[in-house]
Write a protein that holds these residues in place. Structure first.
Motif: not given
Ligand code: NA7
Length: 537
Positions: A479-484
């Motif tokens: 759910r965070t920008l870490y995933a991108q």
């Protein structure tokens, strides 16, 4: 004969020794190196400094200790933290149970007697009911596999393995590879000494000004008057420290207000930018604005526009998804005549040669010294360098070959009585590591007291509870920008061959602590506790 072996004498290991010994457990700490202090023992490079404020980054277990100790700066230097750990060890008479130069190579669980056999490199063997791995998440130094490294005829150093006696770089032509936290702290100080400094930069990072300064006596007095409540407050936050977080979401305020907040955060310094808005790591637009703000600062500070451009983190790198750096005079250093930025995005390093570094465009950089500021096999490296074997000879390396699997980050199924301190799938690197270490040590300490009191032989994480925790860790991260932005050590991206799995827990210290407490309140839910006669889930 000991009850517990603790592997590693860094902040977590020292804390474990203190607590376990107080409840009468016989403990032996085995430390690979010739000194105490873990990461703060090894990372002695010039400029090494903590990016969490010193008053927060300290043990909470002794009121006398926190009253007596004086931190001289807002952010403590490596030397001061090391002196602090050594003071703690002496003050509480811990040294006698720490064995130095004892690198643990294997830890094997023996099902017949329910004990761990722990072996060191020099052939010593210890047997203990409990084994605690306190080997650290940023301790297995990473030397990149670059062709020709061995052929270099000058001197080479790794920031995480800096010589105890220090290094004189005056008059030298120095090349620094790497611009993460270590590189960006080191570079300004090397530039002051070296005849010429070449910075070999692959990915430009966001570097916030640390705004370090001598300790404010009023602030120190305030802390000393209110330590218990400030410690409690820290544990009620996501990040385990008292940095001011803005509860507002960036998208709910005007562009002018966002800009003013970014400016305020830049002045507050260091990691404060990460807490500018509640949605800075979830809303791409708010994050991009923060990134643009930082890029504008770089443009203002760096005189040469081409150098400024090369120092700007790419737009696809969301701010904070690679660990934000906190430095002093970092961008200003590029205005010096004796500093050259080598942009590896245009021409990567081709080889280290006997006389320096050659890049793919054919440029040769003549060097006397190469500094590798190339980081760590982070989060799991130090655990997996040990041959850990659980029930039925199950190997931890095999079990974690596709990424770490733990229940609450504290235990892993198949490995009874093996506790992992401040490792993967905990808030660890997103929080104040001392706080994280203490939280784990307190939990493990209480758990061991429970086992001893109730004559229980082993505790082991259940597979279904572990699967649920791994899913929860991944779900929150998604759910965070870490995933991108997956190009970071959070994802194992910097270590060749490592699975791309997000390793820290983003849920926050507050939530994590609550979960740890609930599990205990429900009779160690998700664990199996076994005693000689009966097994109960
Ligand atoms: P980091 O943050 O992992 O930084 C390592 C740096 O080294 C980073 O800039 C890397 O570039 C660079 N690197 C690694 N390998 C190479 C090669 N082969 N060629 C060129 N550049 C390379 O480690 P630090 O020690 O600075 O900090 C680790 C943590 O310690 C930090 O986050 C704090 O939590 C404390 P890349 O970004 O991979 O392109």
């Amino acid at each position: 004969m000991v009850d517990a072996v603790v592997v590693g004498a860094g902040l977590a290991g020292v804390s474990a020794l203190y607590h376990l010994r107080r409840q009468g457990i016989r403990v032996l700490v085995l430390e690979a190196s010739d000194g105490i202090g873990g990461t703060w023992y090894h990372n002695r490079y010039p400029g090494a400094r903590c990016d969490i404020e010193s008053l927060d980054y300290s043990y909470s277990f002794s009121e006398e200790l926190q009253q007596d100790w004086h931190w001289s700066e807002r952010y403590a230097s490596q030397q001061e933290i090391l002196a602090y750990v050594q003071h703690v060890v002496d003050r509480f008479d811990l040294r006698k149970d720490i064995e130095l130069n004892a690198r643990v190579v294997s830890a094997v669980f023996d099902e017949t007697d329910g004990r761990w056999a722990v072996r060191t490199e020099n052939g010593q063997q210890f047997s203990a009911k409990y084994c605690l791995l306190a080997t650290g998440v940023l301790s297995a130094a990473q030397v990149p596999q670059i062709r020709g490294t061995e052929s270099f005829q000058g001197r080479s150093y790794h920031t995480a393995d800096w010589p105890t006696e220090g290094v004189d770089l005056s008059g030298d032509r120095v090349g620094v590879i790497g611009t993460g936290s270590s590189g960006t702290q080191l570079i300004p100080l090397v530039a002051e000494q070296a005849a010429h400094l070449y910075v070999f930069q692959r990915t430009p990072n966001f570097v916030m000004p640390a705004q370090n300064r001598p300790m404010d006596p009023d602030l120190e007095r305030h802390w000393k008057e209110h330590y218990p409540e400030l410690r409690k407050k820290a544990r009620a936050t996501r990040n385990g420290h008292n940095q001011i977080s803005n509860p507002l979401r960036g998208k709910d305020v005007s562009p002018e207000e966002r800009r003013a907040e970014f400016e305020r955060r830049w002045e507050l310094g260091g990691l404060y930018m990460m807490r500018a808005f509640a949605d800075i790591l979830t809303d791409p637009e708010v994050n991009a604005e923060a990134g643009d703000f930082a890029r504008e600062k770089i443009r203002q500070i760096v005189d040469d526009p081409a150098t400024a451009e090369a120092l700007m983190p790419p737009r696809e790198l969301a701010l904070g998804t690679k660990r934000l750096c906190s430095g002093t005079n970092y961008y200003e250093t590029y205005n010096r005549d004796n500093v050259t930025l080598v942009n590896l995005r245009e021409a990567p390093i081709e080889a280290v040669t006997p006389t320096g570094i050659r890049t793919a465009d054919g440029s040769e950089y003549e060097l006397d010294v190469i500094v590798y500021a190339t980081g760590f096999d982070a989060m799991t490296g130090s655990f997996l360098r040990i041959d850990v074997r659980g029930r039925g000879g199950l190997s931890l390396r095999e079990k974690w070959q596709h990424g770490p699997r733990t229940y609450l980050g504290v235990m892993t199924h198949g490995f009874p009585n093996l506790f992992i301190l401040a490792g993967p799938q905990t808030p660890s690197v997103f929080s104040n590591m001392v706080n994280q270490a203490e939280i784990h040590v307190e939990w493990v300490n209480e758990c061991i007291a429970h086992l001893e009191k109730n004559e229980i032989d082993t505790i082991e994480a259940n597979e279904d509870a572990e699967n649920a925790w791994v899913d929860h860790v991944n779900e929150l991260a998604s759910r965070t920008l870490y995933a991108q932005s997956r190009n970071s050590w959070f994802w194992g991206a910097n270590t060749p061959g490592k699975p791309r799995v997000f390793m820290p827990y983003v849920g926050g210290i507050d939530r994590y602590l609550q979960k740890l407490g609930e599990v205990v309140a429900h009779g160690y839910e998700g664990f199996t506790l076994r005693s000689r006669q009966l097994a109960r889930a």
